[in-house]
Design an enzyme around this catalytic site. Sequence first.
Site, PDB file in Angstrom:
ATOM      1  N   ARG A  98       9.063 -43.227  -6.038  1.00  0.00           N
ATOM      2  CA  ARG A  98       7.861 -42.967  -6.822  1.00  0.00           C
ATOM      3  C   ARG A  98       6.791 -42.323  -5.934  1.00  0.00           C
ATOM      4  O   ARG A  98       6.727 -42.616  -4.734  1.00  0.00           O
ATOM      5  CB  ARG A  98       7.357 -44.319  -7.340  1.00  0.00           C
ATOM      6  CG  ARG A  98       6.139 -44.283  -8.229  1.00  0.00           C
ATOM      7  CD  ARG A  98       6.465 -43.809  -9.595  1.00  0.00           C
ATOM      8  NE  ARG A  98       5.441 -44.165 -10.572  1.00  0.00           N
ATOM      9  CZ  ARG A  98       5.307 -43.537 -11.740  1.00  0.00           C
ATOM     10  NH1 ARG A  98       6.114 -42.549 -12.072  1.00  0.00           N
ATOM     11  NH2 ARG A  98       4.391 -43.907 -12.602  1.00  0.00           N
ATOM     12  N   THR A 372       9.779 -35.961 -18.410  1.00  0.00           N
ATOM     13  CA  THR A 372      10.494 -36.698 -17.396  1.00  0.00           C
ATOM     14  C   THR A 372      11.932 -36.367 -17.692  1.00  0.00           C
ATOM     15  O   THR A 372      12.227 -35.824 -18.746  1.00  0.00           O
ATOM     16  CB  THR A 372      10.179 -38.202 -17.607  1.00  0.00           C
ATOM     17  OG1 THR A 372       8.808 -38.391 -17.327  1.00  0.00           O
ATOM     18  CG2 THR A 372      11.028 -39.120 -16.778  1.00  0.00           C
ATOM     19  N   ASN A 392       5.585 -36.398 -14.459  1.00  0.00           N
ATOM     20  CA  ASN A 392       4.743 -36.977 -15.508  1.00  0.00           C
ATOM     21  C   ASN A 392       4.660 -36.042 -16.709  1.00  0.00           C
ATOM     22  O   ASN A 392       5.591 -35.989 -17.486  1.00  0.00           O
ATOM     23  CB  ASN A 392       3.363 -37.385 -14.969  1.00  0.00           C
ATOM     24  CG  ASN A 392       2.714 -38.435 -15.848  1.00  0.00           C
ATOM     25  OD1 ASN A 392       3.390 -39.018 -16.703  1.00  0.00           O
ATOM     26  ND2 ASN A 392       1.443 -38.691 -15.675  1.00  0.00           N
ATOM     27  N   SER A 443       5.033 -47.445 -13.617  1.00  0.00           N
ATOM     28  CA  SER A 443       5.843 -46.507 -14.395  1.00  0.00           C
ATOM     29  C   SER A 443       6.502 -47.236 -15.552  1.00  0.00           C
ATOM     30  O   SER A 443       6.594 -48.462 -15.560  1.00  0.00           O
ATOM     31  CB  SER A 443       6.928 -45.945 -13.477  1.00  0.00           C
ATOM     32  OG  SER A 443       7.851 -45.189 -14.213  1.00  0.00           O
ATOM     33  N   GLY A 465       7.528 -41.246 -21.456  1.00  0.00           N
ATOM     34  CA  GLY A 465       6.306 -42.010 -21.172  1.00  0.00           C
ATOM     35  C   GLY A 465       6.483 -43.453 -21.606  1.00  0.00           C
ATOM     36  O   GLY A 465       7.491 -44.095 -21.301  1.00  0.00           O
TER      37      GLY A 465
HETATM   38  O1  DON Z   1       6.494 -43.008 -14.942  1.00  0.00           O
HETATM   39  C1  DON Z   1       6.163 -42.966 -16.113  1.00  0.00           C
HETATM   40  O2  DON Z   1       6.254 -43.915 -16.867  1.00  0.00           O
HETATM   41  C2  DON Z   1       5.665 -41.655 -16.688  1.00  0.00           C
HETATM   42  N1  DON Z   1       5.102 -40.858 -15.643  1.00  0.00           N
HETATM   43  C3  DON Z   1       6.783 -40.957 -17.380  1.00  0.00           C
HETATM   44  C4  DON Z   1       6.340 -39.696 -18.038  1.00  0.00           C
HETATM   45  C5  DON Z   1       7.231 -39.234 -19.107  1.00  0.00           C
HETATM   46  O3  DON Z   1       8.240 -39.803 -19.379  1.00  0.00           O
HETATM   47  C6  DON Z   1       6.793 -38.034 -19.838  1.00  0.00           C
HETATM   48  N2  DON Z   1       7.792 -37.659 -20.816  1.00  0.00           N
HETATM   49  N3  DON Z   1       7.731 -37.561 -21.921  1.00  0.00           N
END
Ligand code: DON
Length: 562
Positions: A98, A372, A392, A443, A465
């Site tokens: 990370r 992601t 992100n 995350s 996300g």
């Molecule tokens: O680590 C996390 O939870 C976020 N930065 C993930 C971002 C993400 O999955 C964006 N996609 N839709």
Amino acid sequence: MILYFSLGYILLSSCKSKNTFSHHADSYYAHEYMAVSAREEASKTGAAILEKGGNAFDAAVAMHFVLAVTYPQAGNIGGGGFMVAQPASEEPVALDFREQAPAKAHEKVYLDEAGNVIPGMSILGHKASGVPGSVMGMFEIHRRYGTMPWSDLIQPAIHFALHGFVLTEKDVTELQEVIEELDSINGPNIFTYKKWKAGDTLKQPELAETLKRIALFGPDDFYRGETARLIIEEMKKHDNWIDSIDLTNYKAVWRKPLKGNFYGYEIITMPPPSSGGIALLQILFMLEQWKIHTLPFQSLRYIVTVAEAEKLAYADRSKYLGDPDFIRVPTDSLLSKNYLNQRIQDYGTPTKVTPASSIQPGKIFGFESEETTHFSVVDNKGNAVSITTTINSAYGSRVIVKSAGFIMNNEMDDFAVKPGVKNQFGLIGGKANAINPGKRMVSSMTPTIVKENGKIKMIVGSPGGATIITTVLQQLLNVLIFKQGMQQSCNHPRFHHQWIPDFLYLEESWKEKQNLLDSLGIAGYTIKIRPPIGRVSAILRTHDNRWEAGADRRGDNAAAGR
Ligand code: DON
């Protein structure tokens, strides 16, 4: 250059290849090994490495770098991620690569003098970035488990950077959305110097040069060498936000994966600083107590039961999750049977909807974590790898490191930039996820492996996300409880609740079930129809010992194998 071209080319184009490939097939099966990812180029690369005798770790490293080229909206060298893996003859492992907050970051860095959040500052531009972890992560995976030469594993990515890859409709649509920001932050650049159409070939010569250096010098180049110099030059324009000490200090960290039991299956998943594993295991525990297997699939009671469990877990996430190297994350307490049984008892039975305002994070006793991408690999040697990686947002902070050709993450937005203020995914956090130099932001990424009687059953993960956790959850429910195939499971419409905001999110296709939507409204939910949730890349062992791919049609996901 010829060397780079030929090695990459030979790996990918061997006409004797016994690998097969699927893209949006109904179901795709392989007998020996399989690689599934968001891009056909990456999945085919993974399968080619496995065919050459590499193991799942070799394949994963090569796939990661190919995604950095052919899926620039999320694949990366300027971001970070997590791996959960089952090595053939060892206990499962988890690697945390990370991003870390740079030394100049502090709790109030995104606030104005009045203490208000400066809109967009943690999302757009140089100061949105954390120190990238992906190159160190890949090197660490290779150092511990790789069997093929490091530089060979980067050749396919160099090949695609030099010779280009073909843009899909989805690529072009996603690029359109960020073109103005990419232009205003970087000036003329590789993604915007012409109006790209589906079918065009995008070449990235500067990225190819960066990858060649990484192939030769590994993380020494990225964190100390020429690429480090280019990152530092880029950051000089913005108060030296990331400097040479930040880069040299970066470390990938091996962590102990979380393990849980769900209806007899062993669930192996990501510990903090991801919140994904804890939330997933909490929800699964509650659902088993609430006898989810007795409820008809995607019925009113089923959705209410799952959504209420989700709310309880996301409430805990907001209070307790942070970087375990900085705060004491009460992982054991949050996953203890006593705590969860008490939480269930306090809640009651989910026969009706409890408003989010009546749910609070639980009280624990004593202290003991859009864009992601996820990829899954299994080899014929007993290794399985589950990696989720991210910058992100799609195209991250939109900052392209000049002359290095790659995009920096905007992961700083995953911190609680101010206690109780929502981030771009509507998630809130407090003290535990406050910004500190060197700290990792919480995350939701949930790379997961499921075992049955000691054997790999499923490898799964997703972007999305805040919805990552509930997307992974639904794949486990669909397959383990409702006995669906992996592709069938991916195809089902998804839903999501994250406690705050107090909305039940449903994908567009639920609109076809108006009666159910009406009943959910009457039950007490405020419903929000939203764009597709998640893009799963998963692998399932079938009852006759084949591998079945789950390559999500919400993206261009594809599988390859033999
Ligand atoms: O680590 C996390 O939870 C976020 N930065 C993930 C971002 C993400 O999955 C964006 N996609 N839709």
